[in-house]
Motif scaffolding. Sequence first.
Motif, mmCIF file in Angstrom:
data_model
loop_
_atom_site.group_PDB
_atom_site.id
_atom_site.type_symbol
_atom_site.label_atom_id
_atom_site.label_comp_id
_atom_site.label_asym_id
_atom_site.label_seq_id
_atom_site.Cartn_x
_atom_site.Cartn_y
_atom_site.Cartn_z
ATOM 1 N N GLY A 1 0.831 -1.222 0.000
ATOM 2 C CA GLY A 1 0.000 0.000 0.000
ATOM 3 C C GLY A 1 0.853 1.253 0.000
ATOM 4 O O GLY A 1 0.593 2.204 0.728
ATOM 5 N N ALA A 2 1.891 1.248 -0.875
ATOM 6 C CA ALA A 2 2.851 2.360 -0.873
ATOM 7 C C ALA A 2 2.526 3.415 -1.930
ATOM 8 O O ALA A 2 3.332 4.299 -2.191
ATOM 9 C CB ALA A 2 4.262 1.813 -1.090
ATOM 10 N N GLY B 1 -0.612 8.057 0.856
ATOM 11 C CA GLY B 1 -0.765 8.167 2.307
ATOM 12 C C GLY B 1 0.427 7.694 3.125
ATOM 13 O O GLY B 1 1.578 8.041 2.853
ATOM 14 N N GLY C 1 1.806 4.706 3.477
ATOM 15 C CA GLY C 1 2.775 3.850 2.790
ATOM 16 C C GLY C 1 3.770 4.674 1.978
ATOM 17 O O GLY C 1 4.979 4.442 2.023
ATOM 18 N N ALA D 1 1.668 -1.833 -4.652
ATOM 19 C CA ALA D 1 0.253 -1.423 -4.604
ATOM 20 C C ALA D 1 -0.363 -1.781 -5.950
ATOM 21 O O ALA D 1 0.354 -2.162 -6.882
ATOM 22 C CB ALA D 1 0.110 0.077 -4.339
ATOM 23 N N ARG E 1 -2.003 0.396 -7.909
ATOM 24 C CA ARG E 1 -1.783 1.501 -8.865
ATOM 25 C C ARG E 1 -0.291 1.572 -9.207
ATOM 26 O O ARG E 1 0.476 2.322 -8.593
ATOM 27 C CB ARG E 1 -2.291 2.816 -8.261
ATOM 28 C CG ARG E 1 -3.816 2.920 -8.220
ATOM 29 C CD ARG E 1 -4.290 4.111 -7.440
ATOM 30 N NE ARG E 1 -3.968 4.004 -6.026
ATOM 31 C CZ ARG E 1 -4.235 4.948 -5.127
ATOM 32 N NH1 ARG E 1 -4.826 6.062 -5.493
ATOM 33 N NH2 ARG E 1 -3.914 4.764 -3.860
ATOM 34 N N ASP F 1 -1.304 -6.890 -5.319
ATOM 35 C CA ASP F 1 -2.653 -6.975 -4.750
ATOM 36 C C ASP F 1 -2.553 -7.904 -3.545
ATOM 37 O O ASP F 1 -2.379 -9.126 -3.693
ATOM 38 C CB ASP F 1 -3.638 -7.536 -5.786
ATOM 39 C CG ASP F 1 -5.064 -7.578 -5.248
ATOM 40 O OD1 ASP F 1 -5.248 -7.437 -4.013
ATOM 41 O OD2 ASP F 1 -5.999 -7.754 -6.049
ATOM 42 N N VAL F 2 -2.659 -7.339 -2.354
ATOM 43 C CA VAL F 2 -2.426 -8.131 -1.134
ATOM 44 C C VAL F 2 -3.491 -9.203 -0.912
ATOM 45 O O VAL F 2 -3.301 -10.105 -0.094
ATOM 46 C CB VAL F 2 -2.331 -7.236 0.135
ATOM 47 C CG1 VAL F 2 -1.155 -6.290 0.054
ATOM 48 C CG2 VAL F 2 -3.639 -6.497 0.405
ATOM 49 N N VAL G 1 -8.537 -7.289 2.448
ATOM 50 C CA VAL G 1 -7.344 -6.421 2.382
ATOM 51 C C VAL G 1 -6.715 -6.269 3.777
ATOM 52 O O VAL G 1 -5.520 -6.528 3.967
ATOM 53 C CB VAL G 1 -7.707 -5.023 1.814
ATOM 54 C CG1 VAL G 1 -6.470 -4.118 1.799
ATOM 55 C CG2 VAL G 1 -8.299 -5.144 0.415
ATOM 56 N N SER H 1 -4.519 0.445 13.813
ATOM 57 C CA SER H 1 -5.272 1.700 13.911
ATOM 58 C C SER H 1 -5.652 1.920 15.377
ATOM 59 O O SER H 1 -5.638 0.968 16.168
ATOM 60 C CB SER H 1 -6.552 1.583 13.078
ATOM 61 O OG SER H 1 -7.415 2.671 13.317
ATOM 62 N N LYS I 1 -9.050 -4.692 12.378
ATOM 63 C CA LYS I 1 -7.862 -4.114 13.014
ATOM 64 C C LYS I 1 -7.590 -4.760 14.384
ATOM 65 O O LYS I 1 -6.432 -4.950 14.764
ATOM 66 C CB LYS I 1 -8.008 -2.589 13.133
ATOM 67 C CG LYS I 1 -8.054 -1.872 11.778
ATOM 68 C CD LYS I 1 -6.753 -2.056 10.999
ATOM 69 C CE LYS I 1 -6.696 -1.223 9.722
ATOM 70 N NZ LYS I 1 -5.421 -1.351 9.004
ATOM 71 N N PHE J 1 -10.262 8.157 3.472
ATOM 72 C CA PHE J 1 -11.651 8.548 3.725
ATOM 73 C C PHE J 1 -12.454 8.694 2.428
ATOM 74 O O PHE J 1 -13.677 8.635 2.450
ATOM 75 C CB PHE J 1 -11.671 9.855 4.538
ATOM 76 C CG PHE J 1 -10.844 9.726 5.789
ATOM 77 C CD1 PHE J 1 -11.415 9.263 6.965
ATOM 78 C CD2 PHE J 1 -9.482 9.989 5.778
ATOM 79 C CE1 PHE J 1 -10.639 9.088 8.103
ATOM 80 C CE2 PHE J 1 -8.700 9.819 6.909
ATOM 81 C CZ PHE J 1 -9.290 9.361 8.078
#
Length: 265
Positions: free
Chosen positions: A34-35, A38, A40, A58, A60, A84-85, A134, A163, A180, A212
């Motif tokens: 997820g780098a 944000g 990552g 990630a 993308r 894709d995790v 995920v 989190s 979480k 968000f």
Amino acid sequence: MLTSGFAHLFKKKWSLIMSLSSLPPDRKVVLITGASSGIGEATARHLAFQNHQVVLGARRTDRVEAIARDIEAAGGRALARTLDVTSLDSMRAFVEAACQAFGGIDVLINNAGVMPLSFVEDLCIEEWNRMIDVNLRGVLHGIAAVLPLMREQRSGHIINVASVSAHRVDPTAAIYCATKFAVRALSEGLRQESKELRVTVVSPGLTRTELFDGISAQEARLAAQSMVEQASIPPSAVAKAIGFAISQPEDVDVNEVIVRPTRQQ
Ligand code: NDP
């Protein structure tokens, strides 16, 4: 002639000594899921700046590749891969690419996550499953992909981004919190079973990222965005906490860190 040859040799040797001495003794190979944005992305940039070799994953691809190019242009070492995790095969290929490029793995940061909040009674089952896939299964895939290697090398560090929602439950966040809480539980179990590995849970509070934007339930999205506007920290604050855990000596295992805005309840 002899003098200039000697000077050339000396200069070459000196620059070699200088370049070796400028390498930190604890330069690590760090994989980040997820780098592409944000926390990552901020973590990849922060760790690369600290001279670690970072591998960004990630979905993308264009974004992780652009960030890796940026890091390399600034003198760092970075590799980007599509990841894709939710797929164990994809996670294994990611780990394999890192091993081929950098000769091993020291740290895995399981950071990829999604947070489509909604009330339980709305039965957004597809979103529940996505969070489980995920946030929880993705972390398990990460652990499964690196554990054999880390066991063999008898060292390694797994950092799971949980989190504050791994510590408290709020309306619309029941399923997100469940994933979480589960990440915290499995991290603690892994820690107890692993005498040679370090296991860290980093739990951010409200952090200004794209997380968000993925909330489809309008009421929940507006409430979350308003909380972020009132009090939030930049992703770099979480990146620094991750960097702190990594920088500790091998026999020091930072197990839990909570980083939240001073004003957050
Ligand atoms: P972002 O939305 O900016 O980042 C989430 C990252 O996860 C993206 O890079 C996204 O990349 C990646 N991702 C999502 N699904 C997948 C997948 N299937 N495979 C691979 N990567 C995936 O949000 P944050 O930076 O805030 O989130 C990072 C972590 O921090 C998450 O685990 C989140 O739960 C946690 N967190 C965030 C808080 C906050 O306030 N922002 C607070 C507490 C915890 P891509 O879409 O390109 O695949």
